[in-house]
Design a protein around this motif. Structure first.
Motif, mmCIF file in Angstrom:
data_model
loop_
_atom_site.group_PDB
_atom_site.id
_atom_site.type_symbol
_atom_site.label_atom_id
_atom_site.label_comp_id
_atom_site.label_asym_id
_atom_site.label_seq_id
_atom_site.Cartn_x
_atom_site.Cartn_y
_atom_site.Cartn_z
ATOM 1 N N GLY A 38 0.762 -1.240 0.000
ATOM 2 C CA GLY A 38 0.000 0.000 0.000
ATOM 3 C C GLY A 38 0.787 1.280 0.000
ATOM 4 O O GLY A 38 0.219 2.360 -0.125
ATOM 5 N N GLY A 44 -0.468 -3.872 -3.592
ATOM 6 C CA GLY A 44 -1.649 -3.189 -3.068
ATOM 7 C C GLY A 44 -1.608 -1.685 -3.293
ATOM 8 O O GLY A 44 -0.602 -1.107 -3.676
ATOM 9 N N THR A 45 -2.741 -1.062 -3.041
ATOM 10 C CA THR A 45 -2.875 0.387 -3.200
ATOM 11 C C THR A 45 -3.202 1.013 -1.850
ATOM 12 O O THR A 45 -3.646 0.327 -0.923
ATOM 13 N N GLU A 47 -5.678 2.683 -1.050
ATOM 14 C CA GLU A 47 -7.097 2.521 -0.757
ATOM 15 C C GLU A 47 -7.421 1.128 -0.224
ATOM 16 O O GLU A 47 -8.391 0.937 0.500
ATOM 17 N N GLN A 48 -6.618 0.133 -0.593
ATOM 18 C CA GLN A 48 -6.953 -1.253 -0.304
ATOM 19 C C GLN A 48 -6.199 -1.849 0.876
ATOM 20 O O GLN A 48 -6.737 -2.665 1.617
ATOM 21 N N ALA A 49 -4.941 -1.494 1.055
ATOM 22 C CA ALA A 49 -4.089 -2.176 2.029
ATOM 23 C C ALA A 49 -4.552 -1.931 3.454
ATOM 24 O O ALA A 49 -5.028 -0.848 3.796
ATOM 25 N N ASP A 50 -4.408 -2.970 4.287
ATOM 26 C CA ASP A 50 -4.756 -2.808 5.690
ATOM 27 C C ASP A 50 -3.676 -3.433 6.579
ATOM 28 O O ASP A 50 -2.670 -3.971 6.091
ATOM 29 N N ASP A 53 -2.678 -7.072 6.018
ATOM 30 C CA ASP A 53 -1.833 -7.269 4.840
ATOM 31 C C ASP A 53 -0.357 -7.086 5.186
ATOM 32 O O ASP A 53 0.507 -7.836 4.722
ATOM 33 N N ARG A 137 -8.997 7.689 3.350
ATOM 34 C CA ARG A 137 -8.470 6.330 3.262
ATOM 35 C C ARG A 137 -6.949 6.317 3.304
ATOM 36 O O ARG A 137 -6.342 5.310 3.641
ATOM 37 N N TYR A 138 -6.325 7.432 2.925
ATOM 38 C CA TYR A 138 -4.873 7.533 2.975
ATOM 39 C C TYR A 138 -4.466 8.989 3.155
ATOM 40 O O TYR A 138 -5.257 9.921 2.923
ATOM 41 N N PRO A 170 -1.620 4.215 3.674
ATOM 42 C CA PRO A 170 -2.970 3.715 3.942
ATOM 43 C C PRO A 170 -3.346 3.907 5.408
ATOM 44 O O PRO A 170 -2.597 3.497 6.300
#
Length: 259
Positions: A38, A44-45, A47-50, A53, A137-138, A170
């Protein structure tokens, strides 16, 4: 020869360890600097990574190495290291936090910041300077703010280079919270490298974490938030000494005290 996984903090990447890695190699260790999901360098991006991950990224790296491995975590990478160590204590030789977030179980750094900022506004660190996307989100760090908060004691040219290399972070990772036990994470040797002039994770925050999560060895550097850039040789000596002590079974005391 021990392997060492290097875990960067928020907005950064594996590049933040470039000056330190060769110093560890000269001491007989094999450093592996990760690019966490992320951050624009790994998978990952933003917006997506958590958080999960990033923990999985560390665990995957552990599975690819032979024998117990050391984790070295800078800043927010500390939360990721803690959770990975809790999940896989049999694969971990020890954990070193470099001005890192060595937090009590179930506690986020935002919780600590809210508590400290009431008495010391400087505890807000980089927070007031962040630029957010619409959905939060980021976040991004303006280079001038990074130069002042993260790299104020780094020489001008490398400081600006580092400030401009930071990437979107992220929030799903930055807001992650580790959950750990004294029986797993708490049995591992730990080192806390505190940075006296840190403007991001201020010294009061570092000292509070050491008090609340006792049992770590402590080393002190007279640097800002990024000792691996400001004073890589000194940091390398501190880490190498810790690794050698643990590898020869002179281990730090296991954690005991309140969770």
């Amino acid at each position: 020869m021990n392997d060492v996984i290097l875990i960067h903090g928020a907005w950064a990447g594996a590049w933040v360890w470039d000056a330190l890695a060769p110093l560890l190699r000269r001491q007989g260790f094999r450093p592996h600097a990760l690019n966490l999901p992320g951050n624009g360098h790994g998978t990952g991006t933003p917006e997506q990574a958590d958080f999960a991950d990033c923990v999985a990224c560390v665990e995957t790296a552990l599975d690819q190495l032979d024998g117990p491995t050391f984790l070295v975590a800078h800043s927010g990478g500390g939360v990721i290291a803690t959770q990975a160590a809790e999940n896989r204590p049999d694969r971990i030789a020890g954990v070193a936090y470099v001005a890192g977030m060595m937090l009590p179980t179930g506690t986020g750094f935002a919780d600590l910041t809210r508590h400290l900022v009431q008495r010391n506004p400087a505890a807000a660190g980089i927070g007031p300077h962040l630029i957010w996307d619409e959905a939060r989100r980021y976040s991004e760090v303006p280079p001038a703010s990074a130069r002042d908060i993260f790299f104020q004691d780094v020489d001008d040219t490398p400081a600006w280079a580092a400030a401009r290399q930071l990437t979107p972070q992220p929030e799903g990772v930055r807001a992650g919270v580790a959950h750990w036990t004294a029986e797993r994470f708490g049995t591992l040797p730990r080192l806390y490298v505190e940075a006296l002039r840190d403007r991001s994770v201020i010294l009061a925050a570092q000292r509070w974490m050491q008090q609340q999560v006792p049992g770590a060895e402590v080393a002190t550097l007279d640097t800002g938030h990024a000792p691996q850039l400001a004073s890589p040789a000194e940091l390398g000596e501190i880490l190498g000494s810790f690794f050698h002590r643990v590898s020869t079974h002179d281990k730090a005391c296991p954690l005991h005290g309140p969770l």
